[in-house]
Write an enzyme that holds these catalytic residues in place. Structure first.
Site, mmCIF file in Angstrom:
data_model
loop_
_atom_site.group_PDB
_atom_site.id
_atom_site.type_symbol
_atom_site.label_atom_id
_atom_site.label_comp_id
_atom_site.label_asym_id
_atom_site.label_seq_id
_atom_site.Cartn_x
_atom_site.Cartn_y
_atom_site.Cartn_z
ATOM 1 N N SER A 301 1.297 -5.906 -0.010
ATOM 2 C CA SER A 301 0.044 -6.585 0.283
ATOM 3 C C SER A 301 0.120 -8.089 0.099
ATOM 4 O O SER A 301 0.633 -8.786 0.953
ATOM 5 C CB SER A 301 -1.103 -5.933 -0.475
ATOM 6 O OG SER A 301 -1.232 -6.331 -1.758
ATOM 7 N N ASP A 312 7.322 -16.310 9.185
ATOM 8 C CA ASP A 312 6.815 -16.712 10.502
ATOM 9 C C ASP A 312 7.021 -18.194 10.769
ATOM 10 O O ASP A 312 7.341 -18.606 11.890
ATOM 11 C CB ASP A 312 5.324 -16.378 10.613
ATOM 12 C CG ASP A 312 5.078 -14.948 11.088
ATOM 13 O OD1 ASP A 312 6.057 -14.180 11.205
ATOM 14 O OD2 ASP A 312 3.903 -14.603 11.338
ATOM 15 N N LYS A 326 1.808 -2.468 3.214
ATOM 16 C CA LYS A 326 0.371 -2.288 3.005
ATOM 17 C C LYS A 326 -0.356 -3.486 3.584
ATOM 18 O O LYS A 326 -0.337 -4.571 3.023
ATOM 19 C CB LYS A 326 0.007 -2.145 1.535
ATOM 20 C CG LYS A 326 -1.500 -1.915 1.371
ATOM 21 C CD LYS A 326 -1.930 -1.803 -0.063
ATOM 22 C CE LYS A 326 -3.432 -1.486 -0.122
ATOM 23 N NZ LYS A 326 -4.269 -2.563 0.445
#
Length: 394
Positions: A301, A312, A326
């Protein structure tokens, strides 16, 4: 009524330091005040009428009528079960107090971190000098029973609720170790767990190593301070270790990523109805120094939010094993009774809209390793590889 709304992105309160952190799921949120409207009889739903009718019948005819407390628990848990939401759960007032304590950094329990997969609850790590370590619990032990209640499948939140408790009280944890058929029972006295959420050290003359255990309310502040201290000590780059970090507060994940990213979207949140919500970098970048992030199958998470954003933007390569996967967001709503309910309200995506839920993040440099090998710097091959990759960037 004061109602606290919080967003939880840990592993369901899971991967929790039972008595220390969980799972994930720590919290982020905003407080707000609201009034629960009264419902006129004519406007009540079939469900509300049925609940009232059954309550009256039981009070009048049941051999052993339920208490108000047990009826409340039963009704609320039944409603939550109807959601088909693996992360939905009810906190009674006492356990909601534990939940709030945890997010403030105070932990009472036995001193283990736990995670869950496919109904199996297992110990991720045992904190040094805690009741759990002294009793003999070990990483990879699978929790099968708590205080005599044995199950092959456990809800992680239920494990957290049952193992945590007031200082000085006892809990019996039954585990299965390795391929052993016989269960091992450990009777353990709960205590306050002094558990540093961050550990730092130098590796060689040039690498600053920072391990973050959970995304509590001080995570970004602690990392920022650790980097300043390590830079003064000669560190030229950093390894951020998010292995076995179950997550925590959404705000803190954004703030941590913002220490390394100047501007841009950190995480995208998709809700049931309404436009996509974006959380952008906001604290002001703290360093341009080279960075490598360590992850493994228990990085979940909030850890995945930070790792996904850094990956990214090409800010840091990920080293280790594929993450937990998650990508859902829960809210915790405080009830007028003093308890609270938790349930899923959204999914989150990386800045490039990559789906994390059920998929996880694939590291740029995959390094398999046994959990126990992380306890020793000599056998921690993931850390060794992370340091190698960082030095290529210095």
């Amino acid at each position: 009524m004061d109602r606290l709304t919080t967003r939880v992105i840990g592993i369901a309160l899971a991967a929790a330091v039972v008595s220390a952190a969980f799972i994930g799921g720590f919290v982020l949120g905003h407080a707000r005040t609201g009034i629960v409207p009264s419902i006129a009889p004519s406007a009540r739903s079939d469900a509300e009428r049925a609940v009232s009718e059954v309550r009256r019948i039981l009070r009048r005819q049941a051999l052993k009528p339920s208490t108000e407390e047990s009826m409340t628990v039963g009704v609320v848990e039944g409603i939550l079960e109807s959601l088909d939401d693996d992360y939905a759960m009810y906190f009674d007032p006492r356990h909601f107090e534990y939940f709030q304590e945890q997010n403030q950094g105070e932990f009472y329990g036995i001193g283990i971190t736990i995670a869950g997969k496919d109904g199996t609850a297992y110990i991720v790590s045992v904190i040094e000098d805690t009741p759990a370590e002294r009793a003999g619990l070990k990483a990879e032990d699978r929790i099968v029973g708590i205080d005599g209640d044995e199950r092959e499948k456990w809800d992680i939140d239920d494990v957290v609720k049952r193992i945590r408790g007031p200082e000085g009280t006892e809990v019996t944890v039954s585990v299965r170790r390795g391929d052993e058929e016989e269960l091992r029972d450990f009777r353990i006295e709960r205590a306050k767990i002094d558990y540093p959420n961050l550990m730092k050290r130098k590796v060689g003359d040039d690498v600053g190593y920072i391990r973050l255990l959970s995304f509590n309310g001080k995570a970004a502040e602690d990392i920022s301070k650790a980097m300043r201290d390590l830079r003064k000590d000669g560190a030229k780059g950093f390894v951020l270790d998010l292995r076995n970090n179950p997550g925590g507060m959404l705000d803190e994940s954004v703030d941590v990523a913002s220490l390394f990213i100047e501007d841009g979207v950190i995480v995208r949140v998709e809700k049931r109805n309404g436009p996509e919500e974006t959380h952008r970098a906001r604290r002001g970048k703290a360093t341009d120094a080279p960075l490598v992030v360590l992850v493994n199958e228990n990085s979940a998470s909030a850890s995945e939010i930070v790792a996904g954003a850094l990956q990214d933007y090409g800010r840091a390569p990920l080293v280790g094993a594929k993450t937990f996967g998650k990508g859902s967001v829960q809210t915790v709503e405080e009830l007028s009774t003093g308890g609270a309910v938790k349930f899923t309200i959204a999914h989150y995506l990386t800045p490039k809209s990559r789906v994390i839920d059920g998929k996880g993040l694939t590291p740029d440099v995959a390094v398999d390793m046994k959990h126990e090998d992380a306890a020793d710097e000599e056998t921690d091959v993931q850390l060794k590889r992370a340091v190698e990759e960082l030095r290529k960037l210095l």
